[in-house]
Design an enzyme around this catalytic site. Structure first.
Site, PDB file in Angstrom:
ATOM      1  N   GLU B  62       0.765  -1.200  -0.021  1.00 41.69           N
ATOM      2  CA  GLU B  62      -0.048  -0.015  -0.162  1.00 41.69           C
ATOM      3  C   GLU B  62       0.896   1.359  -0.198  1.00 41.69           C
ATOM      4  OE1 GLU B  62      -0.454  -2.743   1.706  1.00 41.69           O
ATOM      5  OE2 GLU B  62      -2.535  -3.298   1.132  1.00 41.69           O
ATOM      6  N   HIS B 131     -11.417  -5.743   8.418  1.00 40.27           N
ATOM      7  CA  HIS B 131     -12.225  -5.344   7.300  1.00 40.27           C
ATOM      8  C   HIS B 131     -13.506  -4.670   7.566  1.00 40.27           C
ATOM      9  CE1 HIS B 131      -9.758  -8.616   6.176  1.00 40.27           C
ATOM     10  NE2 HIS B 131     -10.022  -8.643   5.026  1.00 40.27           N
TER      11      HIS B 131
HETATM   12  C1  LIG Z   1      -1.948  -4.833   4.263  1.00 45.14           C
HETATM   13  C2  LIG Z   1      -2.722  -5.544   3.509  1.00 45.14           C
HETATM   14  N1  LIG Z   1      -3.181  -5.361   2.271  1.00 45.14           N
HETATM   15  C3  LIG Z   1      -4.243  -6.022   1.796  1.00 45.14           C
HETATM   16  C4  LIG Z   1      -4.717  -7.195   2.294  1.00 45.14           C
HETATM   17  C5  LIG Z   1      -5.681  -7.878   1.597  1.00 45.14           C
HETATM   18  N2  LIG Z   1      -5.269  -9.064   1.509  1.00 45.14           N
HETATM   19  C6  LIG Z   1      -5.614 -10.504   2.148  1.00 45.14           C
HETATM   20  S1  LIG Z   1      -4.710 -11.712   1.613  1.00 45.14           S
HETATM   21  C7  LIG Z   1      -4.218 -10.954   0.294  1.00 45.14           C
HETATM   22  C8  LIG Z   1      -2.826 -11.675  -0.637  1.00 45.14           C
HETATM   23  C9  LIG Z   1      -1.902 -12.334   0.078  1.00 45.14           C
HETATM   24  O1  LIG Z   1      -0.887 -12.865  -0.729  1.00 45.14           O
HETATM   25  P1  LIG Z   1       0.403 -13.740  -0.206  1.00 45.14           P
HETATM   26  O2  LIG Z   1       1.171 -12.799   0.823  1.00 45.14           O
HETATM   27  O3  LIG Z   1       0.877 -14.250  -1.314  1.00 45.14           O
HETATM   28  O4  LIG Z   1      -0.256 -14.955   0.763  1.00 45.14           O
HETATM   29  P2  LIG Z   1      -1.461 -16.072   0.456  1.00 45.14           P
HETATM   30  O5  LIG Z   1      -2.556 -15.649   0.630  1.00 45.14           O
HETATM   31  O6  LIG Z   1      -1.188 -16.612  -1.035  1.00 45.14           O
HETATM   32  O7  LIG Z   1      -1.145 -17.121   1.272  1.00 45.14           O
HETATM   33  C10 LIG Z   1      -4.414  -9.487   0.401  1.00 45.14           C
HETATM   34  C11 LIG Z   1      -4.010  -8.474  -0.790  1.00 45.14           C
HETATM   35  C12 LIG Z   1      -4.181  -7.384   3.838  1.00 45.14           C
HETATM   36  N3  LIG Z   1      -4.678  -8.591   4.431  1.00 45.14           N
HETATM   37  N4  LIG Z   1      -3.344  -6.698   4.137  1.00 45.14           N
END
Ligand SMILES: Cc1ncc(C[n+]2csc(CCOP(=O)(O)OP(=O)(O)O)c2C)c(N)n1
Lengths: 405, 326
Positions: B62, B131
């Site tokens: 972000e 959220h």
């Molecule tokens: C700071 C932040 N930005 C956005 C989100 C929304 N979000 C939740 S999970 C996710 C993707 C995460 O991907 P990754 O780090 O590859 O982990 P995975 O879920 O694939 O295990 C996002 C964008 C969040 N939780 N925290």
């Protein structure tokens, strides 16, 4: 073992890791000149997708890691298998419970069992784990009752377990944050002169967050006993890894001054081996290490997600052939490490676990309304006291009216 | 006239489409905004139609998203960035507060930063931690930012375009629990001023002032109060920075009573500022102190408690009764 030797190692290549063509279009801009870092990834592998042990002699680097699991007995292998099967069962049960409306949301670990069980079983009791929100298998290894993991997804609490009971921290939803907590904790471990280690889990998407890069740097600068364990499951919701990085993640460690290694994340034995290696280094005061477990999120990101919008079925199918559980099963069967009775017993155990999970979740009570005001401060707060009293009076004002019905 | 019934989500989508059609400098950036169309599908189909150079899937960062949007704005673009959920704006808070908000002043007005930060906010969707929050006051407190929130489809459509047209950074809060509420949108209308409050229901005895997700609750409360013979006016504030104090004053001079409602915690919230200003401006008109209804000084609770935490019809009516009892 030097930084160079681990970063540049060249063990067995796993087969069939090429992406399905259909899912590639979203990545065009980044892929133009980028290294094809995921085309034929070099990774540490001890058990092939077919369930065969990799020839140790032919690959010196493999031998180096194989040494870390030389003590693993057939019984241990059955144990790892059991962990993976029960974790998958628990996870499947939770997904089903979400579909039935018992959980508000679920983040499935389907496909990532080997990465989690392999690394989780490498830990000692006095090590400390900082998970994200998908580490149900690691929680299992830590002895956290899996039903405790469901509270926050059901919406009855924001955590549900005491992190210090099993040295397993609360799930973290703000992506990347926990890597800094893990690093700070590890700095404390070092200050205390203890020989335990800390492990931080995060995803490939998280690797883009500033916090994660700051954690890398702090841990390197302070030579902290922390292992960064990235489960590169290829996707961050709809964003493929090409949207997060231009060079393979494990190579990034070198720039911060510690070793990085990529392991076949669907090979539980290799995950166990490389995590033991990294933890050992950390305990000896040799500082952090980065493990990139190359794996795949077989299901949706969470139950709110629709992966058909962004990825091709062929891709998912290609990864199914590398299923971590089937791989170990094939090995156990071929090597005579387990018989039918073992699998049947385990199936019964799975059933029992599933039943218990369903029962516990359905019986999970909603929290008391006044819990809103609990634990806001450790030492109390006048405003919270005032609002609690006002709200209690407000709720009480309904009581006589309701008696009339 | 082109009047169409559509959901708030669709109105925002159409609004972005129109802004991009009109001005090639308008860009969309964020996590999952491309193929997926954002986790709420607000940007659905836009990448397909405008391409990856204008609807930009970003890394999961972000601070990076807002920081680079600032750079793009310095270069003449008009980035509209999407923060996935309210609780995830904080990695970008530094960029928003220390850079985005202040650069215009530091450059003696020589540069403009037409950046829109869209944030789905608020609760009542049964989500997990981070959220469901309402952090609007944290932004409204920062000079240099404008902070708005639509409550209906028409405002969603028009206010977003006005925000994109604004040469100031605008934090655009979208009431996520209302995304699927439908309303009429006149795509040819001449929109009202972006920062003006609007009377959405006339009344004589008391004013309920709200914005975003709580406007609907206040309208329901006013309807319920009407059944008991109480005439409640409902004001949709629409903007938290600046706040249309003239509009509120005009209503309060008529009704003599004011209750401000929001999901965010009451303490040091938008309602506090309104109560103070309106007390100053309307001291001799007021029949009762300005009351506030909102969240508690407690973390947003787990989903199973959010109905208790969020101001609902009963809590709003309770405040109406308390005000009328003075
Ligand atoms: C700071 C932040 N930005 C956005 C989100 C929304 N979000 C939740 S999970 C996710 C993707 C995460 O991907 P990754 O780090 O590859 O982990 P995975 O879920 O694939 O295990 C996002 C964008 C969040 N939780 N925290």
């Amino acid at each position: 073992m030097t930084v160079e030797s681990t970063a540049a190692r060249k063990p067995r290549r796993s087969s069939g890791t090429k992406r399905a063509a259909g899912a590639a279009s979203a990545r065009k801009t980044a892929a133009a000149t980028a290294q094809p870092h995921d085309a034929e990834p070099q990774l540490v592998q001890l058990l092939t997708p077919e369930g065969e042990r990799v020839e140790v002699d032919s690959h010196p680097e493999v031998a180096e890691f194989a040494a870390f699991v030389a003590d693993v007995t057939t019984e241990d292998l059955r144990g790892l298998y059991r962990d993976m099967v029960l974790t998958r069962r628990f996870d499947g049960e939770a997904t089903a419970l979400q579909r039935q409306g018992e959980l508000g949301l679920w983040a499935s670990l389907l496909g990532q069992e080997a990465a989690q069980i392999g690394s989780g079983r490498a830990l000692r009791d006095d090590d400390y784990v900082f998970p994200t929100y998908r580490e149900h298998g690691v929680a299992w290894c830590r002895g956290v009752d899996p039903t405790n993991l469901l509270g926050m997804f059901r919406g009855v609490n924001h955590g549900g377990w005491d992190p210090n009971t099993n040295n397993f921290h609360l799930y973290t939803i703000v992506i990347g944050s926990q890597t800094l907590h893990a690093t700070g904790y590890a700095m404390g471990v070092a200050k205390d002169g203890a020989d335990s280690a800390v492990i931080a889990y995060f995803g490939d998407g998280a690797s883009s967050q500033g916090d994660v890069m700051e954690a890398f740097n702090f841990s390197a600068v302070y030579n902290s006993p922390v292992v960064f364990f990235c489960q590169n499951n290829q996707w961050a919701i709809s964003e493929p890894t090409e949207r997060q990085m231009r060079v393979p993640l494990y190579q990034r460690a070198q720039g911060f001054g510690f070793p990085g290694i990529r392991v076949d994340g669907n090979d539980v034995l290799a995950c166990l081996a490389v995590t033991r290696w990294a933890l050992d280094r950390a305990r000896r005061g040799e500082g952090p290490a980065l493990i990139e477990a190359f794996t795949y999120r077989m299901g949706a990101h969470t139950t709110s997600d629709d992966p058909t919008k962004y990825r091709a079925d062929e891709e998912t199918a290609a990864w199914e052939a590398k299923d971590p559980i089937l791989r170990l099963k094939a090995h156990l069967l071929a090597s005579g490490g387990a018989d039918e009775a073992f699998f049947e017993e385990l199936e019964a155990e799975s059933e029992a676990l599933g039943k218990r999970v369903r029962e516990v979740v359905r019986a999970m009570p909603d929290p008391d309304t006044m819990a809103i005001f609990e634990n806001v401060y450790a030492d109390g707060h006048a405003l919270v006291d005032e609002e609690r009293a006002q709200f209690a009076a407000y709720l009480a004002s309904f009581e006589p009216a309701e008696e009339g019905h | 006239m082109a009047v169409e019934k559509m959901s708030i989500a669709k109105a925002l989508n159409e609004s972005l489409r129109k802004a991009m059609d009109t001005d090639p400098k308008v860009l969309i950036m964020g996590e999952d905004v491309g193929k997926l169309g954002g986790v709420f599908r607000i940007t659905d189909g836009l990448q397909k139609d405008f391409g990856e150079e204008r609807v930009i899937d970003t890394p999961l960062a972000e601070s990076g998203i807002v920081g680079t949007a600032i750079g793009l704005a310095l270069r003449g673009y008009r980035p509209v960035v999407e923060i996935q959920f309210d609780g995830f704006v904080f990695p970008a808070y530094d960029q928003i507060v220390t850079q985005l908000a202040k650069m215009h002043a530091r450059a003696l007005g020589k540069i403009k930063l037409p950046v829109v930060v869209r944030i789905p906010y608020g609760g009542a969707i049964g989500a997990v931690e981070h959220h469901s929050e309402s952090p609007e006051t944290l932004f409204a407190h920062v000079a240099g930012l404008k902070v708005v929130s639509p409550s209906n489809a028409s405002d969603a459509y028009w206010m977003l375009q006005q925000a994109i047209l604004s040469d100031d950074p605008v934090i655009f809060f979208e009431p996520k629990r209302r995304y699927w509420d439908k309303g009429e949108v006149d795509t040819d209308a001449i929109p009202g001023e972006l920062h003006k409050a609007r009377v959405v229901r006339e009344g004589a005895d008391l004013t309920l002032a709200a914005y975003g997700p709580m406007v609907k609750v206040c309208l329901e409360a006013a309807a319920a109060a009407a059944e008991e013979g109480k005439s409640v006016e409902v004001l949709d504030l629409r903007s938290m920075s600046p706040i249309d104090f003239d509009g509120i004053q005009a209503s309060v001079e008529k009704t003599r009573r004011l209750v401000v409602v929001h999901e965010a915690p009451v303490f040091l919230g938008t309602g506090s500022e309104i109560a103070a200003r309106i007390t100053e401006r309307c001291f001799y008109h007021l029949e009762a102190p300005v009351l506030r209804v909102g969240g508690f000084h407690a973390p947003y609770p787990p989903a199973r408690l959010e109905d208790e935490y969020l101001p609902g019809l009963d809590r709003v009516l309770d405040a109406v009764d308390r005000s009328l009892a003075f």
